[in-house]
Design an enzyme around this catalytic site. Structure first.
Site, PDB file in Angstrom:
ATOM      1  N   TYR A 293       2.816   4.814   0.903  1.00  0.00           N
ATOM      2  CA  TYR A 293       3.663   5.352   1.840  1.00  0.00           C
ATOM      3  C   TYR A 293       2.668   6.194   2.798  1.00  0.00           C
ATOM      4  CZ  TYR A 293       8.126   3.970  -0.419  1.00  0.00           C
ATOM      5  OH  TYR A 293       8.935   3.172  -1.206  1.00  0.00           O
TER       6      TYR A 293
ATOM      7  N   PHE B  70       6.494   1.398  -4.509  1.00  0.00           N
ATOM      8  CA  PHE B  70       7.784   1.528  -4.219  1.00  0.00           C
ATOM      9  C   PHE B  70       8.340   3.057  -4.272  1.00  0.00           C
ATOM     10  CE2 PHE B  70       7.219  -2.966  -4.432  1.00  0.00           C
ATOM     11  CZ  PHE B  70       7.663  -3.265  -3.287  1.00  0.00           C
TER      12      PHE B  70
ATOM     13  N   ASP C 246       0.744  -1.332  -0.169  1.00  0.00           N
ATOM     14  CA  ASP C 246      -0.065   0.014   0.096  1.00  0.00           C
ATOM     15  C   ASP C 246       0.976   1.446   0.106  1.00  0.00           C
ATOM     16  OD1 ASP C 246       1.055  -0.185   2.719  1.00  0.00           O
ATOM     17  OD2 ASP C 246      -1.067  -0.059   3.355  1.00  0.00           O
TER      18      ASP C 246
ATOM     19  N   HIS D 173      10.713  -9.837   0.614  1.00  0.00           N
ATOM     20  CA  HIS D 173      10.321  -8.491   0.461  1.00  0.00           C
ATOM     21  C   HIS D 173      11.749  -7.436   0.725  1.00  0.00           C
ATOM     22  CE1 HIS D 173       8.703  -3.945   1.061  1.00  0.00           C
ATOM     23  NE2 HIS D 173       7.401  -4.636   0.202  1.00  0.00           N
TER      24      HIS D 173
END
Length: 231
Positions: free
Chosen positions: A75, A86, A73, A194
């Site tokens: 920032y 990202f 989701d 991740h």
């Protein structure tokens, strides 16, 4: 498309038709999401990113997409999210820690010198769909909109890509991203831990996702992606 969620410049060519083909009632779902976001605002709960950036990942034409990178989701810090997984606003310093780790692996894998900024627009313009699983978040509360209903929208995006066909490669980092694997059919998948500081050393570093994506694209008769990012 509800006005609240209309992206700058509109959806890229092909998306509206393809999304309707896989979910005929998706427009109603988007209107419901817009109403829920209006309710959040009315209750004094600020949310991110800016409305015109919520669907920014779908600004490029559907036919241009060659690589899918699935995030979680946005920032949750005001001024950071830009509608691309990202990525963050070009002015953000320091870099988000997951992105800093991603840049480290980019350099180790394909020799790209990472920029000082966190803006991944170059990738988006070359056919990388940087798609968060959930497209909004309450300011200051990571993961706060996971029950809002965005998964129906992003599932439709994935199904539309699969229906379109390749060349296409999916990059799934972490457990949340890997949950979409059943929707991807025969699309080649590059998966690992991740890049978060909590997990990057447990399988992300050394996974060489960028060179593996290029090999998978070429194996499908496509062209390797230029992973360079302008300074």
């Amino acid at each position: 498309m509800p006005e609240l969620l209309a992206p700058e410049g509109g959806l890229g060519a092909g998306w509206a038709e393809a999304l309707t083909a896989v979910d005929a009632e998706l427009g109603d779902a988007l209107h419901e999401l817009a109403e829920r976001l209006d309710a959040e605002t009315a209750a004094g709960r600020a949310w991110l990113p800016a409305p015109q950036r919520v669907l920014r990942a779908l600004s490029a034409p559907l036919d241009d997409v060659r690589v899918l990178i699935v995030g979680q989701d946005p920032y949750p810090t005001r001024g950071h999210p830009v509608g691309l997984a990202f990525s963050a606003d070009r002015s953000v310093r320091p870099l988000p820690r997951s992105l800093a780790n991603l840049y480290r692996e980019l350099a180790d894998d394909v020799g790209v010198t990472p920029p000082a900024h966190p803006d991944l627009s170059d990738w988006a313009e070359r056919g990388v769909l940087l798609l968060n699983r959930v497209l909004t978040v309450e300011e200051g509360r990571a993961g706060s909109h996971r029950a809002l209903g965005w998964q129906r929208v992003t599932d439709a995006v994935l199904r539309a890509l699969v229906a379109r066909g390749g060349p296409l490669v999916a990059v799934l980092w972490g457990r949340d991203a890997d949950a979409v694997r059943p929707l991807l059919g025969d699309v080649p998948v590059i998966a690992s831990a991740h890049p978060s500081p909590l997990s990057a050393r447990r399988g992300f570093f050394g996974s060489r996702p960028f060179s593996r994506v290029n090999a998978a694209l070429v194996a499908q008769g496509g062209e390797a992606l230029d992973w360079d990012i302008r300074s």
